[in-house]
Motif scaffolding. Structure first.
Motif, PDB file in Angstrom:
ATOM      1  N   SER A  64      27.371   4.982  21.514  1.00  0.00           N
ATOM      2  CA  SER A  64      28.312   5.852  20.631  1.00  0.00           C
ATOM      3  C   SER A  64      27.053   6.815  19.678  1.00  0.00           C
ATOM      4  O   SER A  64      27.616   7.791  18.779  1.00  0.00           O
ATOM      5  N   SER A  65      25.943   6.583  19.966  1.00  0.00           N
ATOM      6  CA  SER A  65      24.992   7.518  18.832  1.00  0.00           C
ATOM      7  C   SER A  65      24.208   8.079  19.946  1.00  0.00           C
ATOM      8  O   SER A  65      23.791   7.966  21.126  1.00  0.00           O
ATOM      9  N   PRO A  66      23.817   9.360  19.549  1.00  0.00           N
ATOM     10  CA  PRO A  66      22.729  10.158  20.399  1.00  0.00           C
ATOM     11  C   PRO A  66      21.422   9.590  20.697  1.00  0.00           C
ATOM     12  O   PRO A  66      21.119   9.885  21.897  1.00  0.00           O
ATOM     13  N   ASP A 121      23.539   1.442  22.058  1.00  0.00           N
ATOM     14  CA  ASP A 121      24.601   1.975  21.476  1.00  0.00           C
ATOM     15  C   ASP A 121      25.026   3.373  21.901  1.00  0.00           C
ATOM     16  O   ASP A 121      24.521   4.302  21.560  1.00  0.00           O
ATOM     17  N   LYS A 126      22.210   6.860  23.440  1.00  0.00           N
ATOM     18  CA  LYS A 126      22.249   7.644  24.617  1.00  0.00           C
ATOM     19  C   LYS A 126      21.089   8.049  25.325  1.00  0.00           C
ATOM     20  O   LYS A 126      21.032   7.941  26.557  1.00  0.00           O
TER      21      LYS A 126
END
Length: 63
Positions: free
Chosen positions: A24-26, A22, A29
Motif C-alpha cells: 500500500s506504500s510506494p 507493504d 511497491k
C-alpha cells in the motif's frame, strides 16, 4: 524470507517465500518490484554454484 527443500526425483526443489512488503506504500511497491527482479539472477548464480560443487564432488569421489 523463508525457504524449504523438498526431494523431487533425482534432485531437490527449493521453495522460497519473500514476504513482509507493504504494497500500500510506494516504497513497499518499489522494494517488492526490486526484489522480484533480483531473485532470478540470484537463483541462477546458486544453480551454477551448486552444479560446480556437484562436479567437484563427483570428480573427488571417482578417485
Amino acid at each position: 524470507m523463508t525457504w524449504r527443500l523438498e526431494a523431487e526425483g533425482d534432485g531437490t526443489r527449493v521453495h522460497l517465500e519473500h514476504q513482509g512488503f507493504d504494497l500500500s506504500s510506494p516504497m513497499g511497491k518499489m522494494a517488492y518490484k526490486g526484489m522480484g527482479n533480483g531473485w532470478p539472477a540470484i537463483l541462477a548464480r546458486m544453480d551454477a554454484a551448486l552444479a560446480q560443487r556437484l562436479v567437484i564432488t563427483n570428480i573427488q569421489g571417482a578417485r
